[in-house]
Design an enzyme around this catalytic site. Structure first.
Site, PDB file in Angstrom:
ATOM      1  CB  CYS A 124      -1.105  -0.185   1.122  1.00 45.52           C
ATOM      2  SG  CYS A 124      -0.105   0.278   2.528  1.00 45.52           S
ATOM      3  CB  CYS A 179      11.214   1.032   1.954  1.00 48.99           C
ATOM      4  SG  CYS A 179      10.081   0.312   2.820  1.00 48.99           S
TER       5      CYS A 179
END
Length: 358
Positions: A182, A321
């Site tokens: 997501c 990330c």
């Protein structure tokens, strides 16, 4: 039992005081106090579940606020478990809460889940989903699973009264490259609220014995078209024969060999001119949300294997990330390709950097 408090549901002919008493006598474990777990917790607590367990060890990040509606801007940087407990206790002081300030791992899953009648899976990753499934099969506990992505969500109740398990629907865990994320693909804020509320409804039905539980049925929800679809699936008996947990479920928090916090990394950036940071987000994410204070090389996760020669094996490698999930996968991938590399996963990722800046 507070008759006045629950009067609006006890007057229902299909529910009544007996079902309310069953809620009071029940114990429910919610794994994850995020987009799915928050609405489930709020309604289970409000409706009178007697004992509620919460497994959570994350902190509140700025990107949580778009969908995790219990948290406020004043909660940024605080442990979620502390904020959730304080709000839930103010909502219903008669509930018995059992907080677990930890992530669910293969080392603690059986001990924690054994204390409860039913589990709500509010996790956001496949390793935890498979871990919950296997532990519930071993302990013969049902669990309500929810998942969301983009504008869609799905819901089912597994291991309920001898019914199908999660592995009957999804036999094998997808590889790191196959897993949707997501952080990369996004999710509309209201979608986890819808699915989380439906999870709470399934718990209430399973505990109180009313209605039809989603046993052997997968409910698919599309928010753009406001449509629901139900898919039936059958029990595969071999999936009920699990006797012990696997040695590893992939990216469990405790399995990361070396973590580093954003705060620790910032100190290193101040002391050293050249720090090797590999950002494994997509090119689009990297371009839209660069980190000027951290000069990172962008190698998307799905390209990492083919570009390993671009890494300097003689110096530490810090993997980054959006939240720390994909960088965790990158650490594992690189460990398999070259065990001699010195690898660090940046916990919290870009989300944590943004929180510290605000």
């Amino acid at each position: 039992m507070d008759i006045n408090r629950y009067q609006r549901q006890t007057i229902l002919r299909e529910f009544g005081p007996e079902a309310q008493q069953k809620l009071k006598d029940s114990s429910v474990l919610v794994v994850g106090a995020g987009g799915l777990g928050i609405p489930a917790l709020l309604y289970l607590n409000a409706m009178g579940v007697g004992t509620i367990g919460i497994v959570e060890q994350d902190i509140v990040e700025i990107t949580n606020l778009q969908r995790q509606v219990l948290y406020t801007e004043g909660d940024l940087g605080k442990p979620k478990i502390e904020v959730v407990l304080e709000r839930l206790k103010r909502q219903n002081s008669s509930t018995n809460f059992k907080p677990f300030d930890t992530f669910l791992t293969r080392h603690n899953a059986l001990e924690i889940i054994a204390q409860f009648d039913i589990v709500v899976d509010g996790s956001d990753n496949f390793p935890t989903r498979y871990l919950i499934n296997d532990a519930c099969v071993i302990l013969k506990k049902p669990f309500v699973s929810g998942a969301i992505q983009g504008f869609e969500g799905q819901l089912s109740v597994f291991n309920y009264q001898g019914g199908p398990t999660y592995r009957c629907l999804f036999p094998n865990m997808p590889s790191a490259e196959e897993i949707p994320n997501c952080n990369e693909n996004g999710v509309l804020g209201v979608i986890p609220g819808i699915i989380g509320n439906l999870q709470a409804l399934e718990v209430v039905k399973a505990v109180s014995g009313i209605g039809d539980v989603l046993n052997g049925k997968l409910l698919l929800f599309n928010g753009l078209h406001q449509s629901y679809q139900t898919i039936n699936f059958n029990l595969q008996p071999q999936n009920t024969a699990i006797k012990k947990l696997l040695k590893s479920y992939g990216s469990e928090a405790c399995e990361i060999h070396q973590n580093i916090s954003v705060e620790e990394l910032e100190k290193i950036l101040k002391d050293q001119k050249h720090v090797q940071i590999i950002d494994v987000r997509t090119k689009k994410e990297f371009e839209n949300f660069p980190l000027p204070q951290a000069k990172a090389l962008n190698i998307p996760l799905n390209e990492l294997k083919g570009r390993i020669k671009e890494l300097n094996s003689q110096s530490p490698i810090y993997l980054l990330c959006q939240s720390g999930t994909r960088s965790d996968m990158a650490v594992r991938m690189l460990e398999e390709l070259n065990p001699k590399l010195e690898l660090y996963n940046i916990v919290g990722g870009v989300d944590r950097f943004l929180t510290l800046q605000n």
